[in-house]
Design an enzyme around this catalytic site. Structure first.
Site, short mmCIF file in Angstrom:
data_model
loop_
_atom_site.label_atom_id
_atom_site.label_comp_id
_atom_site.label_asym_id
_atom_site.label_seq_id
_atom_site.Cartn_x
_atom_site.Cartn_y
_atom_site.Cartn_z
N LYS A 190 -75.36 -51.70 -17.05
CA LYS A 190 -75.42 -52.86 -17.94
C LYS A 190 -76.19 -52.46 -19.20
O LYS A 190 -77.41 -52.44 -19.21
CB LYS A 190 -76.09 -54.05 -17.27
CG LYS A 190 -76.19 -55.30 -18.15
CD LYS A 190 -76.87 -56.43 -17.42
CE LYS A 190 -77.04 -57.64 -18.33
NZ LYS A 190 -78.01 -57.38 -19.42
N SER A 240 -79.85 -52.82 -16.32
CA SER A 240 -80.45 -53.34 -17.55
C SER A 240 -81.81 -52.71 -17.85
O SER A 240 -81.88 -51.53 -18.20
CB SER A 240 -80.55 -54.86 -17.44
OG SER A 240 -80.88 -55.45 -18.66
N ASP A 291 -84.40 -38.81 -20.90
CA ASP A 291 -84.18 -38.16 -22.19
C ASP A 291 -85.40 -37.38 -22.65
O ASP A 291 -85.27 -36.32 -23.27
CB ASP A 291 -83.81 -39.22 -23.24
CG ASP A 291 -82.35 -39.64 -23.15
OD1 ASP A 291 -81.65 -39.14 -22.25
OD2 ASP A 291 -81.93 -40.47 -23.96
#
Length: 445
Positions: free
Chosen positions: A336, A311, A322
């Site tokens: 998740k 999460s 990224d």
């Protein structure tokens, strides 16, 4: 809400009438055909969906059968609460109906203090699956690992229990023992672990110096103040000397507060998108971006993850990956990729409902997939081979003195046992040193 308390038959007839009335109270206006004059096109408006009458009648029928045929009398209010609980539990593993005790536990959990064993858990195939043990808790000290399946609590089989019921059994007064029966991948037979319940006080951020210039940040879960605590930890490391590199340890971090994940990411990023969410509600579509202020600009960063990183941990790892702000090391994360919102119903009851999916800055959804590390390093046990005391130049009689230093260091001594104690962290530190060596020196103007 006032519940009717007449006889079962009367109550059920009333319930059936009420459900039927609700169904028939759907849209009374049929679909209409309207003509757009300007483009001479017929547009058919779809009627809003009506309530499912057959299913509502079935619900009323089951309710009546339970009231009249079950071996013991059942309270109307309890039946309805059970129906609500089952309705929400059927959605996904993370949505839940929070009764007073569970609602209070959740509030304590996000604030950083609660009672229990120190486990973040979910349901899998009817058993309790360990997402992650929390640092410095009975579960972590007792050797419970991410991925373990709990099949029995003392003498009570877990299969058939709801997640809330299983958690309630694990909770208790500090000092009380409980025996967990564990099934672990790679272990042939189930085994038992005895734990002593304790008050769980979670410090979400810990830090220390690994070696001169190399700092270690451990985030065990994301609480309301985690972002602020992380910045303070970085500042404390900077006060001990110039920072050459940082390790951010998110292993076995089960997640927590979304805003805290954004703040932790923002501490390392000075621009760009951190995470965005998409859902059916208007306020479920959110975008979070980094501010210009960072706590550790341009400091080389290695982020550690594993199967217990879930999460909010995956939000941070995905954003830093990224933006190429840090290298991700370890094993695939939990996967998740959904956001749960607490929707209060009354003063002491709420619904924890999955309301959105979140996406990394590049548009990746990690739901049921996880973050894949840039450098895969499995957890391993390593021991140094004893090579004996080999002869060195400095051992030779009459050797020349170096002349440049006395062989002493004023900094933090390297941890020779780190490779044996935590192989993944040892590899993260080595990778960090390589990044520092390869990093171009900044030119002074």
């Amino acid at each position: 809400m006032t519940l009717l308390t007449s006889s079962p038959g009367t109550w059920t007839k009333t319930l059936g009438s009420l459900l039927l009335a609700l169904a028939l109270a759907g849209p009374a206006v049929a679909a209409e055909e309207t003509v757009e004059q300007e483009i001479d096109e017929v547009v058919v408006e779809e009627a809003p969906p009506v309530l499912p009458l057959d299913e509502l009648r079935l619900f009323a029928e089951v309710f009546e059968r339970i009231k009249t045929a079950y071996v013991e009398p059942v309270d109307d209010a309890q039946l309805l609460e059970d129906a609500i609980r089952g309705m929400i539990a059927g959605l996904d593993p993370h949505s839940a109906y929070l009764e007073p005790e569970a609602y209070e536990d959740l509030q304590e959990h996000t604030s950083g203090e609660f009672g229990g064993l120190g486990l973040e858990v979910g349901l899998q195939d009817g058993f309790v699956r360990v997402i992650a043990p929390i640092d410095d808790t009975p579960a972590q000290k007792g050797g419970i690992k991410a991925g373990d399946l709990i099949v029995k609590l003392d003498d009570t089989p877990v299969q058939g229990l709801s997640l809330n019921e299983a958690v309630a059994l694990m909770r208790g007064k500090p000092g009380e023992p409980i025996v967990l029966t564990i099934v672990r991948e790679g272990v042939e037979k189930p085994f038992e672990v005895k734990l002593i319940r304790d008050v769980i006080r979670v410090a979400s951020v810990r830090h220390r110096v690994l070696e001169d210039g190399f700092g270690y940040l451990r985030v065990s879960q994301f609480q309301v103040n985690t972002g602020k605590d992380l910045v303070e930890a970085i500042e404390d490391l900077q006060d001990k000397g110039p920072l050459r590199g940082l390790v951010l340890d998110l292993r076995n971090n089960p997640g927590g507060v979304l805003q805290a994940a954004v703040e932790v990411s923002d501490a390392f990023l000075d621009d760009g998108l951190i995470v965005y969410t998409e859902g059916r509600l208007a306020n479920a579509a959110l975008r979070y971006s980094a501010s210009a202020r960072t706590a550790a600009p341009e400091v080389p960063l290695v982020v550690m993850i594993n199967a217990g990183s879930a999460s909010a941990s995956e939000i941070v790892a995905g954003a830093l990956q990224d933006h190429k702000r840090g290298l991700i090391l370890g094993t695939d994360s939990f996967g998740k990729g959904s956001v749960q919102t607490i929707l209060p119903l009354t003063a002491d009851r709420a619904v924890k409902l999955t309301t959105a999916r979140y996406f990394t800055p590049s548009g990746r959804s990690i739901q049921a997939q996880g973050i894949v590390p840039d450098i895969r390093v499995e957890e391993a046990e390593v021991r140094n081979l004893e090579n004996g005391d080999r002869l060195k130049e400095s051992d030779l009689t009459g050797h020349l003195v170096n002349g440049q230093n006395n062989g002493e260091s004023n900094g933090v001594k390297a941890d020779d046992k780190l490779v044996e104690r935590d192989f993944q962290l040892f590899e993260a530190l080595n990778l960090l040193k390589a990044l520092v060596i390869l990093k171009p020196e900044s030119k002074q103007g």
